[in-house]
Design a protein around this motif. Structure first.
Motif, short mmCIF file in Angstrom:
data_model
loop_
_atom_site.label_atom_id
_atom_site.label_comp_id
_atom_site.label_asym_id
_atom_site.label_seq_id
_atom_site.Cartn_x
_atom_site.Cartn_y
_atom_site.Cartn_z
N ARG A 1 43.46 -59.51 8.49
CA ARG A 1 42.13 -60.46 8.95
C ARG A 1 42.05 -59.85 9.74
NH1 ARG A 1 42.82 -65.60 9.80
NH2 ARG A 1 43.95 -65.43 12.40
N ILE A 2 41.34 -59.31 10.09
CA ILE A 2 40.92 -57.43 10.66
C ILE A 2 39.90 -58.82 11.94
CG2 ILE A 2 39.29 -56.03 11.40
CD1 ILE A 2 41.15 -55.59 9.44
N GLU A 3 40.19 -58.56 13.51
CA GLU A 3 39.76 -60.32 14.18
C GLU A 3 38.54 -59.24 14.71
OE1 GLU A 3 43.46 -62.57 16.13
OE2 GLU A 3 42.84 -64.00 14.27
N ASP A 4 37.55 -58.74 14.65
CA ASP A 4 36.49 -58.10 15.62
C ASP A 4 35.63 -58.80 15.75
OD1 ASP A 4 35.51 -59.02 13.23
OD2 ASP A 4 34.64 -56.52 12.96
N HIS A 5 35.90 -60.24 16.36
CA HIS A 5 35.00 -61.41 16.83
C HIS A 5 34.33 -60.07 18.47
CE1 HIS A 5 38.12 -62.26 20.45
NE2 HIS A 5 38.73 -61.97 18.99
N ASP A 6 35.32 -60.06 18.95
CA ASP A 6 35.09 -59.27 20.43
C ASP A 6 34.18 -58.10 19.97
OD1 ASP A 6 34.43 -58.12 22.43
OD2 ASP A 6 36.70 -58.46 23.15
N ARG A 7 32.44 -58.58 19.98
CA ARG A 7 32.46 -57.31 19.05
C ARG A 7 31.55 -56.02 20.30
NH1 ARG A 7 26.75 -60.47 17.41
NH2 ARG A 7 27.23 -61.41 18.99
N GLY A 8 32.17 -56.15 21.61
CA GLY A 8 32.02 -55.16 22.72
C GLY A 8 33.26 -54.91 22.47
N ARG A 9 34.53 -55.10 22.00
CA ARG A 9 35.94 -53.59 21.58
C ARG A 9 35.91 -53.02 21.23
NH1 ARG A 9 40.01 -56.88 23.54
NH2 ARG A 9 40.44 -55.32 24.67
N PHE B 1 31.41 -65.94 19.48
CA PHE B 1 32.76 -66.98 19.22
C PHE B 1 33.72 -66.49 20.16
CE2 PHE B 1 29.07 -67.55 15.84
CZ PHE B 1 28.89 -69.23 16.13
N THR B 2 34.35 -67.28 20.31
CA THR B 2 35.36 -66.92 20.77
C THR B 2 36.77 -66.31 20.23
OG1 THR B 2 36.53 -69.00 21.81
CG2 THR B 2 35.10 -68.32 23.34
N TYR B 3 38.08 -65.90 21.01
CA TYR B 3 38.68 -65.51 20.14
C TYR B 3 39.88 -67.04 19.60
CZ TYR B 3 44.01 -66.02 19.65
OH TYR B 3 45.62 -65.90 19.02
N GLN B 4 39.58 -68.11 20.67
CA GLN B 4 41.20 -69.65 20.10
C GLN B 4 40.20 -70.22 18.83
OE1 GLN B 4 42.91 -70.31 21.74
NE2 GLN B 4 43.35 -69.13 23.30
N PHE B 5 38.68 -69.79 19.42
CA PHE B 5 37.91 -70.63 18.20
C PHE B 5 37.61 -70.31 16.71
CE2 PHE B 5 33.58 -72.00 16.15
CZ PHE B 5 33.81 -73.51 16.26
N ALA B 6 37.58 -68.77 16.96
CA ALA B 6 37.74 -68.32 15.38
C ALA B 6 38.56 -68.19 14.24
CB ALA B 6 36.99 -66.83 15.87
N VAL B 7 40.13 -68.00 15.60
CA VAL B 7 41.39 -67.93 14.62
C VAL B 7 41.16 -69.45 14.36
CG1 VAL B 7 43.30 -68.09 15.24
CG2 VAL B 7 42.33 -66.28 16.02
N GLY B 8 40.69 -70.19 15.48
CA GLY B 8 41.30 -71.74 14.06
C GLY B 8 39.96 -72.33 13.30
N VAL B 9 38.91 -71.73 13.19
CA VAL B 9 38.15 -71.28 12.06
C VAL B 9 38.95 -70.61 10.45
CG1 VAL B 9 35.73 -71.53 11.22
CG2 VAL B 9 36.04 -72.33 12.93
N GLY C 1 48.70 -74.28 21.77
CA GLY C 1 48.35 -76.18 21.65
C GLY C 1 46.96 -75.99 22.27
N ARG C 2 46.51 -75.55 21.90
CA ARG C 2 45.50 -75.18 22.29
C ARG C 2 44.50 -75.68 20.65
NH1 ARG C 2 43.51 -71.16 26.67
NH2 ARG C 2 45.32 -71.58 27.34
N GLN C 3 44.89 -74.57 19.98
CA GLN C 3 44.66 -74.07 18.39
C GLN C 3 45.11 -75.60 17.65
OE1 GLN C 3 45.88 -70.45 17.20
NE2 GLN C 3 44.41 -69.72 18.88
N ILE C 4 46.54 -76.51 18.02
CA ILE C 4 46.79 -77.46 17.29
C ILE C 4 45.66 -78.28 17.65
CG2 ILE C 4 48.86 -79.06 17.61
CD1 ILE C 4 51.02 -77.19 17.32
N ARG C 5 44.99 -78.70 18.74
CA ARG C 5 44.05 -79.39 19.34
C ARG C 5 42.90 -79.03 18.56
NH1 ARG C 5 43.10 -82.38 24.19
NH2 ARG C 5 46.02 -82.46 24.39
N LEU C 6 42.92 -78.45 18.24
CA LEU C 6 41.46 -77.73 17.96
C LEU C 6 41.15 -78.26 16.53
CD1 LEU C 6 38.26 -76.77 18.11
CD2 LEU C 6 39.71 -74.30 17.81
N ALA C 7 42.30 -77.98 15.58
CA ALA C 7 42.59 -78.17 14.39
C ALA C 7 42.04 -79.59 13.39
CB ALA C 7 43.75 -78.23 13.46
#
Ligand code: GLU
Length: 320
Positions: A57-65, A204-212, A233-239
């Motif tokens: 998975r290429i994690e390029d959610h941060d379009r600026g970087r 979209f933030t790292y936490q949300f994108a990764v959870g999805v 913990g927050r990714q488990i909470r999100l699932a």
């Protein structure tokens, strides 16, 4: 080594059912460096030794970087290292086929966030970072800011901002068993408060994108460095909010550090694979060094494929 809830070591083979799916998820903010290779040694090592699959998975959610040229260089260095993901052929990747890339389909995040909003679980937030810092004086300097819930019940007009937060009710502690560290407990509402899913710039933030993504790709084991332990913990909470029947399991491995103990910077290009290639290192030498840096019981010598797999076998005496 893997531990059960009481901290007792358990053989990998009892914990990892053949057919499990894990992932390698580099962010193309720079080139492939030793930190990535350490992660890859753990990811492909466990998968090869125990019949797992590795998705890319290429994690390029941060379009600026993120930059396409970094992505191409990462794929090229992966190819050189023999890091072949499942589900897409090396030939296709070489020919320019798209790996699973976050920016290719933002609708999968938007759809899920929209559903959470309609269900009253996500809400617009107009707070700036400095406003949150000002409202959270209890946070120690340098620590993560905890969102105090300012906009939670303000009924902000959704068209006022693209930023959205997901409600994390106060109280519940997320308990999980890290396959290497054993029993862990985190309180997302204490750590970060309501989770930022999309920021004020519309990303979209790292936490949300990764959870999805972990849900969409069917990831059942996340293997990553200890720098991301606090996110778990927050990714488990999100699932479950995203519709997952169960969250993935997690293994956090040691991070590469400089000799003085400081953390290796991800984007500074420290120990880039490209530089090592160009100065005559073989792929086996790079992998062997990474195995040592990653806390595996290996002396740093060139690593053959068989030795690599053997590092993740079930010989208790061979495990660190
Ligand atoms: N993209 C992240 C990185 O390059 C990995 C995120 C994760 O494994 O959850 O460090």
């Amino acid at each position: 080594m893997s531990d059960d809830a009481r901290g007792m070591p358990r053989p990998w083979r009892d914990v990892l059912a053949p057919g499990f799916t894990t992932r390698f998820a580099p962010s193309p903010t720079g080139r492939l460096h030793m930190g990535h290779v350490v992660n890859a040694v753990w990811v492909w090592g466990l998968a090869r030794a125990h019949g797992g699959r590795v998705l890319l998975r290429i994690e390029d959610h941060d379009r600026g970087r993120c930059r396409p040229e970094h992505e191409r260089a990462i794929l090229d260095d992966m190819d050189w290292l023999g890091l072949v993901p499942d589900g897409i052929s090396t030939a296709d990747l070489r020919a320019g086929a798209s790996p699973q890339r976050q920016s290719d389909d933002l609708s999968r995040y938007a759809t899920r966030l929209g559903a959470l909003e309609r269900a009253g679980l996500a809400y617009p937030c107009v707070c700036s970072r400095s406003a949150i810092a000002g409202a959270s004086p209890a946070n120690d300097a340098g620590r993560e800011l905890r969102y105090p819930g300012t906009c939670r019940d303000r009924g902000i007009d959704p068209s006022a901002t693209p930023a959205r937060r997901i409600r994390f009710e106060d109280g519940p502690v997320e308990s999980f068993v890290d396959l290497r560290l054993g029993a862990c407990a985190q309180s997302p509402s204490e750590q970060c408060g309501d989770l930022l899913a999309r920021d004020r710039g519309g990303d979209f933030t790292y936490q949300f994108a990764v959870g999805v993504d972990d849900l969409v790709q069917g990831i059942d084991l996340v293997i990553r460095g200890e720098d991301l332990l606090e996110s778990t913990g927050r990714q488990i909470r999100l699932a479950p909010a995203l519709g997952a029947a169960t969250p993935p399991r997690f293994l956090h491995h040691p991070l590469v550090r400089h000799a003085d103990g400081s953390k290796l910077s991800k984007s500074a290009g420290d120990s880039g694979v490209r530089e090592l290639r160009e100065s005559g290192w073989t792929r086996e030498a790079v992998l062997g060094r990474a195995a040592q840096l990653g806390g595996l019981p290996h002396d740093g010598a060139a690593l053959s494929l068989q030795q690599w797999v053997d590092l993740f076998g079930d010989d208790l005496s061979a495990r660190g």
